[in-house]
Every structure is written in structure tokens, then in C-alpha cells.
Design a protein around this motif. Sequence first.
Motif, PDB file in Angstrom:
ATOM      1  N   THR A  43      19.935 -27.238  16.209  1.00 45.40           N
ATOM      2  CA  THR A  43      20.455 -27.418  17.351  1.00 45.40           C
ATOM      3  C   THR A  43      20.956 -25.705  16.941  1.00 45.40           C
ATOM      4  O   THR A  43      21.533 -25.375  16.668  1.00 45.40           O
ATOM      5  CB  THR A  43      21.671 -27.845  17.697  1.00 45.40           C
ATOM      6  OG1 THR A  43      22.326 -27.551  17.300  1.00 45.40           O
ATOM      7  CG2 THR A  43      20.643 -29.389  18.416  1.00 45.40           C
ATOM      8  N   THR A  52      25.006 -22.548  22.089  1.00 42.30           N
ATOM      9  CA  THR A  52      24.516 -23.327  23.518  1.00 42.30           C
ATOM     10  C   THR A  52      24.981 -21.802  23.963  1.00 42.30           C
ATOM     11  O   THR A  52      23.969 -21.578  24.961  1.00 42.30           O
ATOM     12  CB  THR A  52      26.509 -23.277  24.046  1.00 42.30           C
ATOM     13  OG1 THR A  52      27.307 -22.820  23.273  1.00 42.30           O
ATOM     14  CG2 THR A  52      26.401 -24.638  22.671  1.00 42.30           C
ATOM     15  N   SER A  85      25.418 -30.406  26.960  1.00 38.69           N
ATOM     16  CA  SER A  85      25.157 -30.533  25.311  1.00 38.69           C
ATOM     17  C   SER A  85      25.920 -31.266  25.390  1.00 38.69           C
ATOM     18  O   SER A  85      27.202 -31.362  26.332  1.00 38.69           O
ATOM     19  CB  SER A  85      26.311 -29.117  24.945  1.00 38.69           C
ATOM     20  OG  SER A  85      25.798 -28.750  23.672  1.00 38.69           O
ATOM     21  N   PRO A 143      22.497 -30.390  22.843  1.00 40.75           N
ATOM     22  CA  PRO A 143      21.659 -30.054  23.278  1.00 40.75           C
ATOM     23  C   PRO A 143      20.245 -30.783  24.105  1.00 40.75           C
ATOM     24  O   PRO A 143      19.564 -30.806  23.017  1.00 40.75           O
ATOM     25  CB  PRO A 143      21.683 -28.504  23.029  1.00 40.75           C
ATOM     26  CG  PRO A 143      21.267 -28.332  21.926  1.00 40.75           C
ATOM     27  CD  PRO A 143      22.132 -29.360  21.428  1.00 40.75           C
TER      28      PRO A 143
END
Length: 496
Positions: free
Chosen positions: A282, A285, A337, A342
Motif C-alpha cells: 500500500t 497516506t 484508510s 486504504p
Amino acid sequence: MRATAELTGCSHHTVARHVSARDEGRPIAEPAYRGRVTDEFLPKIEEWVEVSRGKIRADKAHEKLVALGYDGSDRSTRRAVAQVRTAYRFGQIRVHRPWITEPGMWLQYDFGDGPVIAGRKSVLFVAWLAWSRVRVVIALRDRTAPTVFAALDRTFRVLGGAPTYVLTDNEKTVTVSHIAGVPVRNQQTVDFPRHYGITVLTCQPADPATKGGSESSVKVAKADIVPKDTNLRAEYASFAELEAACETFMDEVNNREHRVTRRKPAVMLEEEQPRLHRIPDTAHTVSFGLTRAVPDNTPMVTFENGQYSVPSYLLGGRVFVRSHGIGGDEQVIVVHSGIGGPVEVARHPRARPGSPSIDDAHFPNHREKVPGDYTIKARSGAEAEFLSLGAGARAWLLEAAAAGTTRMNVKMADAVALAKISGLTAVDQALGEAATYGRFATGDLASILGSRSDRTPTRAADEAKSLAQGTAGWAAIGLPATPALDTVAEGLEESA
């Protein structure tokens, strides 16, 4: 020497000087320096050249020399200034050593001005893997931190891994300031490399040895992708066309032989990939966009003066919002998330201020409230008893209230009393007729009920029954008439 002088046609003293220079190992026939009119002023000229960093003009230097008592020509001044300036440049010249890179170590990225789409200039993100010379070109809408870091994450996934070092310019997304020549990193730039296990460095100013690769890649990408007279490329109608052009460019340059390595960058990347370290499944963020809090009662978030809906189960939570594309292709992407990582939860077109973008699926069990469409709900026993009469009672209530009928509670109680006498169905139908024709006065409901009870059933003719007179009597026309007395006597005899 005299004999030699006679053969060469010069003085025997000249012959002697040449012989002496030959014996001392000096160049023969070197011209004798006789001095110049500018020799006395050479230190001053050197000072001016040093102060101006080699940019002083000869005419200005001549004016200053004349003020100091110089009586030579401007031609002599130009020669002297040119000589000193050439010596200065040789003393200031930089010698560059070729940069020898190792596989899996260095990635450089830079930006270039992209084509104009829908009246807005786009941005070209160009990454260059130093050893294999692989180029990654991504079209961006801006150079904000979420957009840049999202492009870096995509670059790592295109390459199949992340290098050890990432080199870039001293832009605000990486360096916030300099103290004593030392760059101070942006906090987001500290968190992002830690997530991928890389080190982000900034290049030294005017250092093409370490940054020239990405700058050259930007120049080549702009020459091919950006519409110009040299490539006769048409203007892009949408952002999607620009993204397709970037993909085509990458496929072309990475699969042709490089002029330095004499190998295809795509083939060299296969050798370099084992040296690249694995990246997380992933993205970080920060590449998802800006953080927004979802209110506790309305699943809407605000982003760049526009409002966008999110699923209702995110009430009270936090999401990440960013935009992608330009013009008609522009979209606002919302990511949440959670425990499972997410997940993209919403994607909207760009909304204008005051006109929110709403997805009806984000508002389950929602009933749109229209002005004038009132919800009928009994608040007392009498109201509940009246509404239980049926749909006609509800229609009468709405129409009577809209007409401003007086003493409605009394008339509703009268309708309930009539229902106990005439029946629920008859009263409900009468209320419906009263609502249809606007009869809300006292006694109108009883009048409608009375008129309904006095009505005579109507009869309708069909194929089997008809109200028309029959033609059976026409059959006796032309036959002799039978006396009535005889007919009666015959009847009596038969009965006896």
C-alpha cells in the motif's frame, strides 16, 4: 655566422641570437617581446575583470584607463581586456568528472511544463533510473505534495522496486528552508521515504554531473509530448489523451537502444531489478491527498471550495481527498484508510462552489423532503381515529388545510360519527369526493352521503336484453281476427 647571415639575408647578430636560443633549448624564431602601451595598466585591468567576474566591456575599461592617464588607442585596450578575460576564464573553468553509477542506487526526478488542457497548464513528472537509463513520464495537474508523492509511488511500481537514493531539486515539497547552506527537510518528505525505505537527497546548485540525467530526460520528453512546431503534434482534447501520450513515449524510449550504453533500457532494467528493494503493498497516506474529517451527521467533505459525498458509514471518520486530471476529465478521489488498508470510497467530478456533488448511494433510506409534501402523522386519539377512515380522509385533511378550512377538528369528529352510522367505506369515499370538489363547509359531508343513498341504480343494455319494443305483434297483420267471446268460451270449456 657572417656567412650564414649572407645566405639568409639577415644580420649576423640575429644568427648569433638563434644559435644561443638553440643551445639553451628555447624555441627558435620566437618573436621578441617589445612591450605594449597597456603593460603599465594591466594590474588595473585584471582588477576590473576580477570584480566583474569577466563581464566588463572593453569600451568601459578604456574610459576608465583614459581617466587614469592612458594615452593608447581603444584597439589596444580591447586586445588587453580580451587577453585578461581569457586568462580569467581559464582560471575559473570547471572540470566535470563522469558520474559512474551502481545498479539499484540512484533515481532522479524533475518536472517540466506540460501542454495546456482546458485553459490550464499541466505538469510532466519525469523520473530517470541512473544505471539502466529507464525513463518514467507521468502527467500531473499540479506539483503539490500529494500529487508528487503519488507519482513517486507509481514510479516505484512501474520499475518493480525502489532504489536506495532519490535525488531531486530543492523544491518546497522536499526542502522548506536552508540554514548555513544545509537544507531543512519537509516533514512529509521525512515520513514518505521511511515508508518505502529510501533516502531523499537534494542536488547541489549548478551540478549537472549528478542532476543532468533527469534534466536531459525532461528536455527529450517535452520535445516529443508537448505540441510544438517541431513535432507537429496536435493539441490535446483531454487529460486522458495526455496520459496515453506519456505511456506511448515511455514504451518507445525504453525499448530502443540507448546511445551511451548501446543497450535497451528495458533489458537493463531486468538486470537492475534484483538490486531494487521491495516496496510496501500500500502507498503512503500522504500520496492519497489532504486529510478531511467527516461530520457526525452529514457524510460530506469539503475540498477546494467544493463539497463531495462519502459513504454514510464514515460518519465521524477521516478520509483523504485529492484531485486527478484537468478539465472535463478532472475527478476528486476520496480514500479511506482502515484496518484492511486504504480503499477508494468515492470518486466525483469537480463540483462548483455552492453545488455539491452527491452520490445517492451514500444516503441509504433517505426520503427527499419536498416543500408541500407533508408527512401525515396523528398526534392525538381523535386525529388517529379520523385518519383510520382511509385514503379519502387523508386527502380531505390535506386539501382542507390548504384551503384554510375553519373548525376542522369539529368536522373531523362529525366524519367519525357518520362512519359509525353509514359505514367506513361510504364515509371515506364521501371524504374523497369532498376533497376533489373542494366541499369543506359544515354539512357538505352529510349532503354527499345523502345524495349517494338516493341514487337510482342505472341500467345498461347488452346483447341479450334490450329496452326496445319487440316486433312479435307485427306477425298478426293480415290474418283474420278471432272474436273475443269465442275465445273466452273455448277457454271455459277446456277448464271444465
